[in-house]
Each structure stands twice: as structure tokens, then as C-alpha cells.
Design a protein around this motif. Structure first.
Motif, PDB file in Angstrom:
ATOM      1  N   SER A   1       0.829  -1.202   0.000  1.00  0.00           N
ATOM      2  CA  SER A   1       0.000   0.000   0.000  1.00  0.00           C
ATOM      3  C   SER A   1       0.868   1.259   0.000  1.00  0.00           C
ATOM      4  CB  SER A   1      -0.927   0.001   1.218  1.00  0.00           C
ATOM      5  OG  SER A   1      -0.176  -0.123   2.413  1.00  0.00           O
ATOM      6  N   THR A   2       0.249   2.366  -0.343  1.00  0.00           N
ATOM      7  CA  THR A   2       0.964   3.640  -0.412  1.00  0.00           C
ATOM      8  C   THR A   2       1.162   4.221   0.981  1.00  0.00           C
ATOM      9  OG1 THR A   2       0.002   4.111  -2.578  1.00  0.00           O
ATOM     10  CG2 THR A   2       0.917   5.974  -1.359  1.00  0.00           C
ATOM     11  N   PRO A   3       2.391   4.563   1.341  1.00  0.00           N
ATOM     12  CA  PRO A   3       2.647   5.156   2.661  1.00  0.00           C
ATOM     13  C   PRO A   3       1.939   6.500   2.797  1.00  0.00           C
ATOM     14  CG  PRO A   3       4.683   4.372   1.654  1.00  0.00           C
ATOM     15  CD  PRO A   3       3.640   4.345   0.580  1.00  0.00           C
ATOM     16  N   SER A   4       1.611   6.861   3.990  1.00  0.00           N
ATOM     17  CA  SER A   4       0.986   8.160   4.251  1.00  0.00           C
ATOM     18  C   SER A   4       2.062   9.199   4.512  1.00  0.00           C
ATOM     19  CB  SER A   4       0.048   8.055   5.459  1.00  0.00           C
ATOM     20  OG  SER A   4       0.773   7.637   6.606  1.00  0.00           O
ATOM     21  N   GLY A   5       1.666  10.456   4.498  1.00  0.00           N
ATOM     22  CA  GLY A   5       2.583  11.541   4.842  1.00  0.00           C
ATOM     23  C   GLY A   5       3.539  11.932   3.729  1.00  0.00           C
ATOM     24  N   LEU A   6       3.246  11.543   2.485  1.00  0.00           N
ATOM     25  CA  LEU A   6       4.110  11.910   1.356  1.00  0.00           C
ATOM     26  C   LEU A   6       3.933  13.375   1.003  1.00  0.00           C
ATOM     27  CD1 LEU A   6       3.482   8.857  -1.030  1.00  0.00           C
ATOM     28  CD2 LEU A   6       5.424   9.190   0.516  1.00  0.00           C
ATOM     29  N   ASP A   7       4.962  13.972   0.397  1.00  0.00           N
ATOM     30  CA  ASP A   7       4.843  15.327  -0.117  1.00  0.00           C
ATOM     31  C   ASP A   7       3.726  15.360  -1.152  1.00  0.00           C
ATOM     32  OD1 ASP A   7       6.961  16.056   1.449  1.00  0.00           O
ATOM     33  OD2 ASP A   7       8.446  15.929  -0.164  1.00  0.00           O
ATOM     34  N   ALA A   8       3.016  16.461  -1.193  1.00  0.00           N
ATOM     35  CA  ALA A   8       1.857  16.567  -2.080  1.00  0.00           C
ATOM     36  C   ALA A   8       2.220  16.407  -3.547  1.00  0.00           C
ATOM     37  CB  ALA A   8       1.172  17.919  -1.856  1.00  0.00           C
ATOM     38  N   ASP A   9       3.459  16.785  -3.895  1.00  0.00           N
ATOM     39  CA  ASP A   9       3.852  16.732  -5.302  1.00  0.00           C
ATOM     40  C   ASP A   9       4.567  15.431  -5.670  1.00  0.00           C
ATOM     41  OD1 ASP A   9       6.103  17.203  -3.835  1.00  0.00           O
ATOM     42  OD2 ASP A   9       6.869  18.840  -5.083  1.00  0.00           O
ATOM     43  N   THR A  10       4.604  14.457  -4.778  1.00  0.00           N
ATOM     44  CA  THR A  10       5.235  13.173  -5.085  1.00  0.00           C
ATOM     45  C   THR A  10       4.269  12.309  -5.897  1.00  0.00           C
ATOM     46  OG1 THR A  10       6.577  13.197  -3.065  1.00  0.00           O
ATOM     47  CG2 THR A  10       6.254  11.067  -4.147  1.00  0.00           C
ATOM     48  N   LEU A  11       4.715  11.882  -7.056  1.00  0.00           N
ATOM     49  CA  LEU A  11       3.906  11.024  -7.914  1.00  0.00           C
ATOM     50  C   LEU A  11       4.058   9.580  -7.459  1.00  0.00           C
ATOM     51  CD1 LEU A  11       2.205  10.531 -10.488  1.00  0.00           C
ATOM     52  CD2 LEU A  11       4.364  10.459 -11.767  1.00  0.00           C
ATOM     53  N   VAL A  12       2.966   8.897  -7.267  1.00  0.00           N
ATOM     54  CA  VAL A  12       2.981   7.511  -6.796  1.00  0.00           C
ATOM     55  C   VAL A  12       2.586   6.589  -7.948  1.00  0.00           C
ATOM     56  CG1 VAL A  12       2.016   5.838  -5.172  1.00  0.00           C
ATOM     57  CG2 VAL A  12       2.406   8.204  -4.444  1.00  0.00           C
ATOM     58  N   LEU A  13       3.445   5.602  -8.228  1.00  0.00           N
ATOM     59  CA  LEU A  13       3.189   4.649  -9.301  1.00  0.00           C
ATOM     60  C   LEU A  13       3.467   3.234  -8.816  1.00  0.00           C
ATOM     61  CD1 LEU A  13       4.996   6.459 -12.288  1.00  0.00           C
ATOM     62  CD2 LEU A  13       2.538   6.444 -11.810  1.00  0.00           C
ATOM     63  N   LYS A  14       2.716   2.286  -9.336  1.00  0.00           N
ATOM     64  CA  LYS A  14       2.948   0.878  -9.037  1.00  0.00           C
ATOM     65  C   LYS A  14       4.024   0.329  -9.968  1.00  0.00           C
ATOM     66  CE  LYS A  14      -0.243  -0.050  -5.847  1.00  0.00           C
ATOM     67  NZ  LYS A  14       0.039  -0.690  -4.539  1.00  0.00           N
ATOM     68  N   THR A  15       4.867  -0.555  -9.466  1.00  0.00           N
ATOM     69  CA  THR A  15       5.902  -1.163 -10.302  1.00  0.00           C
ATOM     70  C   THR A  15       5.477  -2.558 -10.746  1.00  0.00           C
ATOM     71  OG1 THR A  15       7.041  -2.087  -8.380  1.00  0.00           O
ATOM     72  CG2 THR A  15       7.765   0.071  -9.144  1.00  0.00           C
ATOM     73  N   PRO A  16       6.032  -2.985 -11.898  1.00  0.00           N
ATOM     74  CA  PRO A  16       6.831  -2.171 -12.808  1.00  0.00           C
ATOM     75  C   PRO A  16       5.956  -1.165 -13.548  1.00  0.00           C
ATOM     76  CG  PRO A  16       6.398  -4.304 -13.796  1.00  0.00           C
ATOM     77  CD  PRO A  16       5.850  -4.369 -12.398  1.00  0.00           C
TER      78      PRO A  16
END
Length: 395
Positions: free
Chosen positions: A96-111
């Protein structure tokens, strides 16, 4: 009776084997490893950073559980196009995606698959790192390519041309729904395209490899794209091969031979590579001496120069490397000297040492080490050598 007893024994052995397989060391380790990874689900616990030799404008950090954080430092800060830094958090499958990331961080699943790539050098790096299948859209049509793997991907229907980067076909892009678009920094000159991509919700990054100070830094960007595709080992192997060429040449003596690098357009304008350009660095790394060593030492790219000023400086150059793909395209030495009569008086012309780059020279970035080696071979070639992998002598 014996047959039944034999079958019964076989059944027992089969059950025992199955029990051992299910409860043995192999499965036990896998379960332990899975539990270990899942214990970091939703957390960013730093593990290590990717080792880089020359690249300065990106980093890859690895976190427990398979997470990766990719960061690009953008040299040309233009908040209308891209922020000073671009960050991508890669989340492995099942996590799962961690919380507390910077707002402008792009989250993508690998690969990361289904990429739009608007850069031939980037495509070449990905092709050399087993990542070509992760690309689905490009901004150069099939006839523009010299990379066999790319042309085959077009033939197999795995690549779609979405129009020139200056005026792409947005409907085709939307239909393909790319996960991420990778553009060269030329996009900064087309803010309308960048704005449209944002409007359509197409995430994009700008490749910064052309700003790397060392030519091998460009090659090392393969590791960045390989991290997207989980192909780091392939990229490292490719990079090490190219770096080995330069390492070998660094131990050899300088040739003492001077080289002029330039091209002339169809309109007669002459452009010389700046002393700070990666191609002039390649000449120096190959054991040569760039004839315009004091020309814009802090700049990459080219500088327009009138023919008289050029001749005054370059007339005694031992070799000429003519950029075939950017200017006029001479087939013979006569074609070359036909651009301007003063060229006939150059030492390199009289000695028969005028070489042209091959058409694919600027399309591929994964062979820069081999290209540097070719320049060295040119500087040490005998009169009978007329063609190398990336250079061809005009006769």
C-alpha cells in the motif's frame, strides 16, 4: 498383490514428498521473506541508495519492502513546466501507499508500463536495459528510427506514434492512457503542450541527461529508467560495458592530434560545438584535443561562427568530425568542400582526415563509450581505414 503393495508404497512416497515440499526449507524461506516484506507495508524505512559514478541529476533510494523513491533535479527551473525537483515513489505490487508523502510526489505501481517517451536517447537507454516493452507511445514515427528493436516494435503493433512533440495528437495519447510521459527538456520551449498534458491529467517528467557534465553521466541515466521497470541489473551491465571503454582509454597516452567538430546547414550557416559540450569532451576523452578548446567552456550545444573565423582557427586541425545528421549531408569529400571553397585549404581535408558521424549518432545514448572508442580508433587509423561503427571517412 505385489502390484497393489507397490502402488501403496508409491502413494506414501508421493505424500511424503508433497509434505516435505510444502513444509520444507524452500517454502519456509519464501513465507518468511513475504512476511518480512509485508511488515513494512505502508512504511518508508530507508535501506540504501543506488550507486552512481557520474550522473548528478537523479537519485534512486531503496526502502524496505521494495519501495523506491526516484528524484530528478531539474536544471532549468520553470515552475510553469516543471518544479525544481520531480519525485516518484514506486510502490511494489501488493503493497500500500505510505501516508505523509509530499503533495507533489507522484505515486506509481511497479513495474511502470504503458509509458509515453518523447526522446530518442531515452528510448535507446531503455531499449538497452530490457525496458522497451514498457513503452507504448512515442513522438517519432517508424521511419525516424535507426534502432532495430524500435522498428520491430512498430511492426508488431507494440508502439504507437502520437505525433510530433511540438503538436501531438492528444486524442491518441488519451486513448492510450499512458501511466507516465517522459519528455526531453525541449518541452520547456513548448509550454502550451506541457499545459495541455497537465489539463488532461497526463503525468510527465523531463529527462535531464543532456545536462550531465560527463558524457558517461548520460549513459548512467539508463539506471533511472531501469528502476521504473525493475531492470536495474540490465542497465548496470550495459553501463559498465560503456564505462570500460573510457576507463581503458584514460590509461592510454594522448594522441596530440587536434579535432574540429562542426556542421554547415543547407543555408550555409556554420555551427561549431562549444568547448563545454559533451561531444567535445568525448574527443578529449578519446585522446584528441578539441581545436576550439576556449570557445564557451561553460556551455553545451553549438555556436554559430562565420566561415572566416572558423577557418582561421580550424585550418590546421588534424581531423574533422562533421555532424552529418544536423547539417548538409555530404557523401564525398567533394560534396564537403563544395559548401565553401576555403574548406579545401584545411589540413584535415588535404590529409584526407574528414570524417562524418553516422545517421544514428545522436539517436542512441547507450553506446557513448563505444563512440568515444571510435574517435580514438579514428585518431590512430591508417590510410586504409575508411569506416568505423559510428564514423565514416569522406573520400
Amino acid at each position: 498383490m505385489k502390484k497393489k503393495r507397490f502402488l501403496a508404497l508409491m502413494l506414501v512416497f508421493t505424500l511424503l514428498a508433497a509434505t516435505f515440499t510444502m513444509g520444507g526449507c524452500g517454502t519456509g524461506n519464501t513465507t518468511s521473506q513475504t512476511n518480512s516484506e509485508s511488515s513494512y507495508d505502508g512504511q518508508l524505512v530507508f535501506d540504501h541508495a543506488m550507486e552512481l559514478q557520474y550522473a548528478k541529476l537523479f537519485s534512486v533510494e531503496y526502502y524496505k519492502g521494495g519501495y523506491k523513491l526516484l528524484t530528478i533535479t531539474n536544471r532549468d527551473e520553470d515552475t510553469a513546466i516543471v518544479a525544481k525537483q520531480s519525485k516518484i515513489l514506486l510502490v511494489p505490487e501488493g503493497m500500500s501507499t505510505p501516508s505523509g508523502l509530499d503533495a507533489d510526489t507522484l505515486v506509481l505501481k511497479t513495474p511502470v508500463t504503458n509509458l509515453l517517451v518523447s526522446s530518442t536517447p531515452v528510448t535507446s537507454l531503455m531499449n538497452a536495459s530490457n525496458c522497451l516493452s514498457n513503452i507504448s507511445q512515442v513522438t517519432y514515427d517508424k521511419d525516424s528510427w535507426y534502432i532495430d528493436g524500435v522498428k520491430k516494435a512498430f511492426d508488431d503493433g507494440k508502439l504507437t506514434y502520437v505525433g510530433d512533440y511540438k503538436a501531438p495528437d492528444y486524442e491518441t495519447i488519451i486513448a492510450g492512457a499512458p501511466t507516465l510521459a517522459i519528455y526531453s527538456t525541449m518541452l520547456t520551449g513548448k509550454p502550451d503542450v506541457a499545459e495541455k498534458l497537465k489539463e488532461l491529467g497526463i503525468n510527465y517528467i523531463l529527462d535531464q541527461s543532456t545536462y550531465e557534465e560527463n558524457p558517461l553521466g548520460r549513459v548512467e541515466w539508463a539506471k533511472f529508467y531501469a528502476a521504473l521497470c525493475n531492470e536495474e541489473d540490465a542497465a548496470t551491465t550495459m553501463y559498465n560495458t560503456q564505462a570500460a571503454y573510457v576507463d581503458t582509454l584514460s590509461k592510454a597516452e594522448k594522441t596530440g592530434k587536434s579535432v574540429a567538430v562542426f556542421y554547415i546547414t543547407s543555408k550555409g550557416k556554420l555551427y561549431v560545438r562549444n568547448a563545454g559540450d559533451y561531444l567535445t569532451q568525448m574527443v578529449n576523452m578519446a585522446g584528441g584535443e578539441y581545436i576550439f578548446s576556449d570557445l564557451n567552456t561553460d556551455k553545451t550545444g553549438t555556436q554559430e561562427m562565420n566561415i572566416e573565423s572558423f577557418y582561421e582557427k580550424a585550418k590546421d586541425a588534424d581531423y574533422v568530425i562533421y555532424i552529418w545528421s544536423l547539417g548538409g549531408k555530404p557523401s564525398t569529400l567533394s560534396d564537403f568542400t563544395g559548401y565553401n571553397s576555403v574548406l579545401s585549404d584545411m589540413k584535415a581535408v588535404k590529409d584526407g582526415n574528414v570524417w562524418c558521424t553516422t545517421p544514428d549518432f545522436f539517436q542512441i545514448a547507450d553506446t557513448i563509450g563505444s563512440m568515444i572508442n571510435d574517435i580514438n580508433l579514428m585518431l590512430n587509423a591508417d590510410a586504409n581505414t575508411t569506416e568505423l561503427t559510428y564514423l565514416k571517412k569522406l573520400q
